[in-house]
Write a protein that holds these residues in place. Structure first.
Motif, short mmCIF file in Angstrom:
data_model
loop_
_atom_site.label_atom_id
_atom_site.label_comp_id
_atom_site.label_asym_id
_atom_site.label_seq_id
_atom_site.Cartn_x
_atom_site.Cartn_y
_atom_site.Cartn_z
N MET A 508 0.80 -1.22 0.00
CA MET A 508 0.00 0.00 0.00
C MET A 508 0.83 1.28 0.00
SD MET A 508 -1.50 0.25 3.91
CE MET A 508 -1.87 -1.47 4.15
N ILE A 509 2.15 1.17 0.23
CA ILE A 509 2.99 2.36 0.21
C ILE A 509 4.06 2.32 -0.87
CG2 ILE A 509 2.62 2.87 2.66
CD1 ILE A 509 5.51 1.75 3.09
N SER A 510 4.07 1.25 -1.66
CA SER A 510 5.05 1.18 -2.75
C SER A 510 4.78 2.31 -3.74
CB SER A 510 4.95 -0.16 -3.46
OG SER A 510 5.77 -0.18 -4.60
N PRO A 511 5.79 3.13 -4.04
CA PRO A 511 5.55 4.27 -4.93
C PRO A 511 4.94 3.90 -6.27
CG PRO A 511 7.65 4.53 -3.83
CD PRO A 511 7.15 3.15 -3.49
N GLN A 512 5.30 2.75 -6.82
CA GLN A 512 4.74 2.40 -8.12
C GLN A 512 3.24 2.12 -8.00
OE1 GLN A 512 7.16 -1.17 -8.92
NE2 GLN A 512 5.25 -2.25 -9.18
N ASN A 513 2.81 1.53 -6.88
CA ASN A 513 1.38 1.29 -6.69
C ASN A 513 0.63 2.58 -6.38
OD1 ASN A 513 1.17 -1.63 -7.04
ND2 ASN A 513 2.43 -1.76 -5.22
N LEU A 514 1.28 3.48 -5.65
CA LEU A 514 0.67 4.79 -5.43
C LEU A 514 0.48 5.51 -6.75
CD1 LEU A 514 2.74 6.05 -2.33
CD2 LEU A 514 0.46 5.01 -2.32
N ALA A 515 1.48 5.41 -7.63
CA ALA A 515 1.38 6.08 -8.93
C ALA A 515 0.27 5.47 -9.78
CB ALA A 515 2.72 5.99 -9.67
N VAL A 516 0.15 4.14 -9.77
CA VAL A 516 -0.90 3.47 -10.53
C VAL A 516 -2.27 3.89 -10.02
CG1 VAL A 516 -1.98 1.23 -10.99
CG2 VAL A 516 0.49 1.50 -11.23
N GLY A 517 -2.44 3.90 -8.69
CA GLY A 517 -3.72 4.28 -8.12
C GLY A 517 -4.09 5.72 -8.42
N ALA A 518 -3.13 6.62 -8.27
CA ALA A 518 -3.40 8.03 -8.53
C ALA A 518 -3.76 8.27 -9.99
CB ALA A 518 -2.19 8.88 -8.15
N THR A 519 -3.07 7.59 -10.88
CA THR A 519 -3.34 7.76 -12.30
C THR A 519 -4.71 7.20 -12.68
OG1 THR A 519 -0.98 7.63 -12.78
CG2 THR A 519 -2.49 7.28 -14.62
N ALA A 520 -5.09 6.09 -12.06
CA ALA A 520 -6.37 5.45 -12.39
C ALA A 520 -7.55 6.36 -12.11
CB ALA A 520 -6.52 4.14 -11.62
N ILE A 521 -7.41 7.29 -11.16
CA ILE A 521 -8.52 8.19 -10.82
C ILE A 521 -8.29 9.59 -11.35
CG2 ILE A 521 -9.16 6.90 -8.75
CD1 ILE A 521 -7.63 9.09 -7.15
N GLY A 522 -7.28 9.74 -12.24
CA GLY A 522 -7.02 11.06 -12.81
C GLY A 522 -6.43 12.04 -11.83
N GLN A 523 -5.66 11.54 -10.84
CA GLN A 523 -5.09 12.40 -9.81
C GLN A 523 -3.56 12.29 -9.78
OE1 GLN A 523 -6.93 14.45 -7.56
NE2 GLN A 523 -8.66 14.00 -8.87
N THR A 524 -2.95 12.22 -10.95
CA THR A 524 -1.49 12.17 -11.01
C THR A 524 -0.89 13.37 -10.27
OG1 THR A 524 -1.56 11.03 -13.13
CG2 THR A 524 0.50 12.13 -12.55
N GLY A 525 0.09 13.10 -9.42
CA GLY A 525 0.68 14.14 -8.59
C GLY A 525 0.17 14.12 -7.16
N LYS A 526 -0.86 13.29 -6.88
CA LYS A 526 -1.43 13.20 -5.54
C LYS A 526 -0.83 12.04 -4.74
CE LYS A 526 -4.64 16.47 -5.81
NZ LYS A 526 -4.70 17.62 -4.90
N GLU A 527 0.28 11.47 -5.23
CA GLU A 527 0.86 10.31 -4.57
C GLU A 527 1.28 10.61 -3.13
OE1 GLU A 527 1.58 10.01 -8.99
OE2 GLU A 527 1.97 11.54 -7.46
N SER A 528 1.75 11.83 -2.88
CA SER A 528 2.17 12.18 -1.52
C SER A 528 0.99 12.14 -0.56
CB SER A 528 2.83 13.56 -1.51
OG SER A 528 1.93 14.56 -1.96
N ALA A 529 -0.19 12.57 -1.00
CA ALA A 529 -1.38 12.51 -0.15
C ALA A 529 -1.75 11.07 0.16
CB ALA A 529 -2.55 13.22 -0.84
N LEU A 530 -1.61 10.19 -0.83
CA LEU A 530 -1.89 8.78 -0.60
C LEU A 530 -0.90 8.18 0.39
CD1 LEU A 530 -2.58 7.68 -4.30
CD2 LEU A 530 -4.27 7.98 -2.48
N LEU A 531 0.38 8.52 0.23
CA LEU A 531 1.39 7.99 1.14
C LEU A 531 1.14 8.42 2.58
CD1 LEU A 531 4.07 6.46 1.55
CD2 LEU A 531 5.26 8.64 1.18
N ARG A 532 0.78 9.69 2.77
CA ARG A 532 0.54 10.17 4.14
C ARG A 532 -0.66 9.47 4.78
NH1 ARG A 532 1.65 14.96 1.56
NH2 ARG A 532 -0.54 15.57 1.51
N GLN A 533 -1.63 9.07 3.95
CA GLN A 533 -2.81 8.41 4.50
C GLN A 533 -2.61 6.92 4.75
OE1 GLN A 533 -6.77 9.33 3.18
NE2 GLN A 533 -6.10 11.13 2.04
N THR A 534 -1.60 6.32 4.13
CA THR A 534 -1.41 4.87 4.26
C THR A 534 -0.15 4.46 4.99
OG1 THR A 534 -0.34 4.82 2.07
CG2 THR A 534 -2.71 4.39 2.14
#
Length: 562
Positions: A508-534
């Motif tokens: 859940m904190i692997s950067p490549q998975n954060l990038a895939v998740g962010a891109t899937a919802i059209g939120q590229t660049g929001k990976e840092s927000a995902l990392l802080r939450q997980t």
């Protein structure tokens, strides 16, 4: 004799480990503290990893350049290829309008957002993990929930949390098959025998967490009080998965664990909702309950539901067909589609690196050339299978070839930064692996003695954080875990299982998975927000795996198979 790794380049393990960890620290600080985008953070981490390899480990420049190149290409194939085509598959369902039918079908199942999250993120995500893996569950389920009206970042967080318990058995048991292959000889066992023992051991660890994860997800989504309101659904989802996970892992096959457990989980949830409904339907604050469309008649609902899920039924059918040889090894050659697809696999010894680096004790039992092979499973890759399924589903949904090509290009534009991130993250992993920095970190964890079973989980966590893959983490750290356990008098089966079970929490904190998740919802660049939450959830859940492993090593040794 090639270039020999040195795991203590500073003359001491802990000082060497501090510098070996520097690229990881740079990556985390850039992403989580400085809030840089994932691809910028990955670039900074890669630069730091190269500097450590040169200045601390003394790796020759030509070997370093070759390791970097292999990591970048490996990031494309198969990792980015899988994630890209998973997102493409979802985009095709949206473009053809079929996703709107799925939305209505899910609303017909339950308008309650908590139950929708359990069904999609946990149940359906586990099924996708079981048959494909490779980041596809995160991409598909996050995009599905966001399209249904979930807050986009929250949708990815839920998908990342759910994509934990099933990961150890993902891709038809691939992480455990890999672990058995690389550690079986170290334990004087056949790979198949080792795989069966590891499967049974993981099946005696993760079911505890499988009971917890669904409740954890709903708490993150709606809070404790709202979670208590749906405890029958939460219990049914987790218990169905956990019981099936334990039974299949111990008595059937690691290849079928996730598939059976996911179906049991979704079936249990469906059965409960037929006799029970939450006292109040929970929706998001900005939703209008009156706007919900009336439910269709029972027969129409069933027909509409089957039609809505047609693309995903096609996806599952195509993946199953591609893996049929793994499920039924005795198939005749003409019916073994798996063998046909695997025949197109090409294995390339990487120029200038293959067996040019030598691993030494205690990472290996004797001096061993480090292979550097690029395996191009051109047709068998889960990415290729997802692409085939997307094209078939597209034609079934009456999309034209021009439409499919247009969506493909749009998906590439959408994912370009995520693809760059994946390539650089895998390059970091290779630039840490081949000089020996990753092994230095693993050996530092192994020095914890009596507490080694606890920290063994964090070694696996580190491996998945770096590679984004439990199978890769097992290949990377599995032998070291087994050798360290043998030296410390700990059962090596338990240590290998801890590497696997702890590794899933790093997903859940692997950067490549954060990038895939962010891109899937059209939120590229929001990976840092995902990392802080997980991040802290990941740390805490890994600690739970460590505690379970510690207790099994010292108090409940009867739980260790074999």
């Amino acid at each position: 004799m090639g270039w020999v790794q040195n795991y203590e380049p500073l003359g001491g393990l802990w000082g060497s480990a501090a510098l070996a960890a520097l690229p990881i620290a740079v990556l985390l600080l850039a992403l989580g503290v400085a809030r840089r985008s994932a691809h910028v953070s990955a670039a900074l981490g890669l630069g730091c990893a190269a500097a450590v390899a040169l200045a601390v480990y003394g790796m020759p420049v030509d070997l370093l350049a070759s390791a970097t190149g292999l990591g970048l290409v490996f990031g494309i194939w198969p990792i980015a290829w899988i994630a890209f085509n998973a997102v493409y598959f979802h985009n095709v369902t949206v473009e053809t309008g079929r996703f709107e039918s799925i939305r209505r079908a899910l609303a017909g199942f339950s308008p309650d957002r908590r139950i929708q999250a359990l069904l999609i993120a946990f149940g359906f995500g586990a099924l996708l993990e079981g048959v494909a893996g490779g980041g596809s569950p995160i991409a598909i389920t996050a995009a599905m929930m966001a399209a249904l009206g979930f807050q986009p970042v929250k949708a990815v967080v839920l998908a990342l949390l759910a994509n934990t318990a099933p990961v150890a058995f993902g891709g038809l048991g691939n992480p455990l098959i890999v672990l058995g292959a690389v550690t079986g000889p170290l334990m004087d066992m056949r790979p198949e025998q080792a795989t069966e023992l590891f499967s049974a051991m993981v099946g005696r660890q993760l079911p505890v967490l499988s009971l917890i994860i669904p409740a954890f997800m709903v708490v993150v989504l709606a809070g404790w009080r709202r979670t208590a309101e749906v405890w029958p659904a939460v219990l049914a989802t987790g218990l169905g998965f956990a019981v099936a996970q334990f039974l299949v892992a111990n008595f059937v096959s690691p290849s079928l664990v996730d598939v059976v457990a996911a179906l049991a989980s979704m079936g249990s949830l469906w059965a409960v909702t037929k006799v029970w409904q939450p006292p109040t339907v929970w929706r998001f604050d900005n939703e209008d309950a009156d706007a919900e469309a009336p439910a269709p008649a029972a027969g129409a609902a069933a027909h509409s539901g089957i039609r809505a899920w047609t693309p995903y039924l096609i996806l599952i059918a195509v993946i199953f067909a591609s893996r049929i040889g793994s499920l039924f090894p005795a198939l005749p050659g003409w019916a073994n589609i798996t063998a046909w697809l695997q025949a197109a696999t090409v294995e390339i010894p990487w120029p200038g690196l293959h067996e040019q680096v030598v691993r030494v004790a205690p990472i290996t039992s004797e001096d061993t050339p480090y292979p550097a092979l690029l395996s191009l499973d051109l047709l068998f890759s889960a990415g290729t299978v997802a692409l085939i399924a997307a094209v078939i589903a597209g034609f079934v949904m009456r999309a034209t070839p021009g439409t499919l090509l247009k969506v493909y290009w749009r998906t590439f534009v959408q994912m370009r930064w995520a693809l760059a991130t994946i390539m650089m993250i895998l390059a970091i992993a290779h630039v840490m692996n081949y000089p020996g920095a990753t092994s230095t970190l693993g050996l530092a964890f192994a020095q914890t003695g009596f507490l080694f079973p606890f920290f063994a989980a964090y070694v696996g966590w580190l491996g998945v954080f770096l590679t984004g893959s439990d199978a890769s983490a097992n290949s990377l750290f599995g032998p070291m875990q087994v050798i360290s356990a043998q030296q410390l008098g700990v059962d090596p089966v338990l240590a290998g299982a801890a590497n696997t079970s702890g590794g899933v929490m790093g997903k859940m904190i692997s950067p490549q998975n954060l990038a895939v998740g962010a891109t899937a919802i059209g939120q590229t660049g929001k990976e840092s927000a995902l990392l802080r939450q997980t991040f802290w959830w990941s740390v805490m859940l890994t600690a739970a795996v460590g505690v379970i492993t510690f207790l099994q090593a010292h108090l409940f040794q009867w739980m260790i198979p074999g």
